[in-house]
Design an enzyme around this catalytic site. Structure first.
Site, short mmCIF file in Angstrom:
data_model
loop_
_atom_site.label_atom_id
_atom_site.label_comp_id
_atom_site.label_asym_id
_atom_site.label_seq_id
_atom_site.Cartn_x
_atom_site.Cartn_y
_atom_site.Cartn_z
N GLU A 118 0.82 -1.22 0.00
CA GLU A 118 0.00 0.00 0.00
C GLU A 118 0.85 1.25 0.00
OE1 GLU A 118 -2.05 -0.55 3.63
OE2 GLU A 118 -3.43 -2.02 2.81
N TYR A 145 1.35 13.94 1.56
CA TYR A 145 1.00 14.46 2.89
C TYR A 145 1.19 15.97 3.01
CZ TYR A 145 1.14 9.46 3.82
OH TYR A 145 0.93 8.10 3.76
N ARG A 199 4.28 19.59 7.76
CA ARG A 199 5.14 18.46 8.13
C ARG A 199 6.36 18.87 8.96
NH1 ARG A 199 7.43 15.35 5.11
NH2 ARG A 199 7.07 13.44 6.29
N ARG A 202 3.34 7.54 -0.02
CA ARG A 202 4.41 8.52 -0.22
C ARG A 202 5.25 8.21 -1.47
NH1 ARG A 202 6.51 11.19 4.21
NH2 ARG A 202 5.69 9.52 5.50
N TYR A 210 6.48 17.06 12.42
CA TYR A 210 7.48 16.00 12.55
C TYR A 210 8.92 16.48 12.44
CZ TYR A 210 3.28 13.85 10.45
OH TYR A 210 2.01 13.50 10.13
N CYS A 216 -0.35 33.08 12.07
CA CYS A 216 -0.06 33.79 13.31
C CYS A 216 0.39 32.81 14.37
CB CYS A 216 -1.30 34.55 13.77
SG CYS A 216 -1.66 35.88 12.64
N GLU A 217 1.59 32.33 14.20
CA GLU A 217 2.12 31.33 15.13
C GLU A 217 3.60 31.14 14.83
OE1 GLU A 217 -0.28 27.90 15.58
OE2 GLU A 217 1.43 26.61 15.96
N1 LLP Z 1 -1.27 1.75 4.58
C1 LLP Z 1 -1.68 2.17 5.78
C2 LLP Z 1 -2.60 1.34 6.54
C3 LLP Z 1 -1.24 3.39 6.29
O1 LLP Z 1 -1.64 3.79 7.49
C4 LLP Z 1 -0.36 4.19 5.53
C5 LLP Z 1 0.10 5.48 6.02
C6 LLP Z 1 0.04 3.73 4.26
C7 LLP Z 1 -0.44 2.49 3.83
C8 LLP Z 1 0.94 4.51 3.35
O2 LLP Z 1 2.20 4.69 3.88
P1 LLP Z 1 3.34 5.41 3.01
O3 LLP Z 1 3.69 4.50 1.85
O4 LLP Z 1 2.78 6.69 2.54
O5 LLP Z 1 4.46 5.60 3.96
N2 LLP Z 1 1.41 12.12 7.70
C9 LLP Z 1 2.65 11.38 7.81
C10 LLP Z 1 2.53 10.01 7.23
C11 LLP Z 1 1.43 9.20 7.87
C12 LLP Z 1 1.28 7.84 7.28
C13 LLP Z 1 -0.01 7.23 7.69
N3 LLP Z 1 -0.26 5.96 7.14
C14 LLP Z 1 3.76 12.19 7.13
O6 LLP Z 1 3.48 13.25 6.58
O7 LLP Z 1 4.93 11.77 7.16
#
Ligand code: LLP
Length: 432
Positions: free
Chosen positions: A289, A390, A329, A292, A333, A360-361
């Protein structure tokens, strides 16, 4: 350059074959640009690696939380990927885009009854069930409709993916899924198998995001195949689908780690196939899945400089017309990015400044410690690279700032995918 879809030609920043400054002029700033060809190439890299792997029937599911808008579901569908959806909003968008909903996988740790009904109305193919209550609820609602709902069960393999805490989700104490280690995951599979209206297809885990260690997916596959063997031995059931989640990392700046995703996928698939043979269980079809790694390097964000503040003896700030509202981000993070001054991309002399937004922060920092041309001034154009994942999907209206538009670029040609929010959009839900 960080990626081969970005180049500097005659002192101008060219992104996906288009002149960034011209697009900024045409659409205004802040502006999200998405390279459609790059999204397609990344989809194909997954499909080729999984299509030819040792686990027949394997495929990739795009985690649409990374970047969700109508047109992206069309691109994903054309490339033959499934879609991971986590809310009625994502489901609605996918359906409206004409996405084949039988290829949608509904994730999340708290699906309401309304969500479940809506997903079934929309014909979502698979529910990735997170907990016991959800198994009961999906079974009951499927029963009312006289359907048998395909499900995967989300489990936690107890793997630490060595990434930042906010995105590590596969440990035993995670809010997501049911733990294998405690025996509760086996109880949950048993419960799923006993339900008349559920069709248990397999198991799912997602250990985390920004994974660069090549053994993380092998380690989780080891635990997951061991669990599949228990399911077979103790409950007599086959696990037809093994979903190992998303998480492959992406390079945001020079010198950051890299991972050869297709090579790693082939290794993982080979490992799963061999381990299942040695355990005497059927080889499952894999699901991955990626979010990113499909969209991050397909995106850049353009901003216009409003002020350059040099606090003598202290530090410098370059303020732009966006901020944590379109890219939260760093604030969330501490994420690092590569930043360029798009109209002066190769300056002879530079100063260091924090790139900050207009909210404003004080925490509204897009990136600290950036090198800018010494003569940077109001009206200059700043590009933040690798913002395809993201950013738009996590954008907010904090300070009642409208969200920027999303423009896709394909072989130098631009096309509006999401228009800029208007002030009327912002007040659209208000009762005056
Ligand atoms: N599958 C599930 C169940 C997930 O929860 C996620 C991401 C993915 C797949 C996809 O993961 P990826 O390939 O994108 O790493 N907002 C954070 C990232 C949160 C990821 C949440 N779940 C950021 O900006 O780094």
């Amino acid at each position: 350059m960080l990626y081969d879809n970005i180049e500097i030609k005659d002192g101008r920043l060219i992104f996906a074959g288009a002149d960034a400054a011209k697009l900024a002029e045409k659409y205004g700033t802040p502006l999200y640009l998405m390279d459609e060809e790059r999204i397609r190439q990344s989809c194909r890299a997954y499909s080729e690696a999984l299509g030819g792997c040792l686990c027949p029937g394997s495929k990739a599911i795009y985690a649409s939380k990374a970047c969700c808008f109508g047109k992206i579901y069309k691109i994903i569908a054309e490339e033959g990927l499934g879609a991971d959806v986590v809310s009625a909003g994502e489901i609605y968008t996918a359906k409206k885009a004409g996405f084949p909903m039988e290829e949608a996988y509904f994730q999340g740790n708290n699906k309401t009854d309304a969500d479940i009904s809506f997903a079934m109305d929309c014909g979502v193919g698979y529910f990735v069930c997170d907990n016991f209550e959800e198994l009961d609820a999906v079974d009951a609602i499927a029963g009312q409709r006289g359907i048998k709902q395909k499900i995967l069960l989300r489990v936690t393999p107890g793997i630490d993916p060595h990434t930042y805490d906010e995105v590590a989700t596969g440990k035993v104490d995670s809010k997501f899924g049911v733990a294998i280690e405690t025996g509760q995951a086996l109880e949950a599979v048993k419960a799923a198998l006993s339900k008349k209206n559920l069709d248990f297809r397999g198991i799912h885990c997602h250990v985390g995001s920004m994974v660069f260690d090549s053994d993380v997916f092998i380690r989780s596959a080891a635990v997951m195949t061991g669990f599949m063997s228990d399911i077979k031995k103790i409950l007599g059931a086959d696990t037809k689908i093994l979903d190992l989640g998303g998480g492959y990392g992406v390079k945001y700046y020079e010198g950051q780690g890299e991972i050869d995703i297709p090579a790693n996928i082939r290794l993982v698939a080979k490992y799963v196939a061999e381990r299942c043979s040695s355990l005497g269980i059927a080889v499952p079809a894999l699901r991955l899945e990626p979010g990113r790694s499909i969209v991050a390097d397909a995106g850049i964000t353009l901003y216009t400089v409003g002020s350059v503040k040099k606090i003598t003896g202290y530090k410098n700030y370059v303020s732009v017309d966006g901020g944590m509202t379109d890219n939260p981000r760093y604030a969330l993070y501490g994420s690092r990015y590569t930043v360029l001054t798009a109209n002066k991309p190769e300056p002879a002399e530079t100063i260091e400044a924090d790139l900050v937004g207009r909210c404003c922060e004080s925490g509204d920092i897009i990136q600290p410690g950036v090198r800018f041309p010494t003569d940077i001034k109001r009206g200059d154009l700043v590009a933040v690279l690798t913002t395809g994942a993201y950013n738009y999907s996590m954008a907010s209206n904090y300070n009642r700032i409208p969200r920027p538009p999303v423009v896709t670029v394909s072989a130098g040609r631009d096309s509006l995918a999401v228009r800029r929010e208007t002030l009327d959009d912002l007040t659209g839900c208000d009762i005056f």
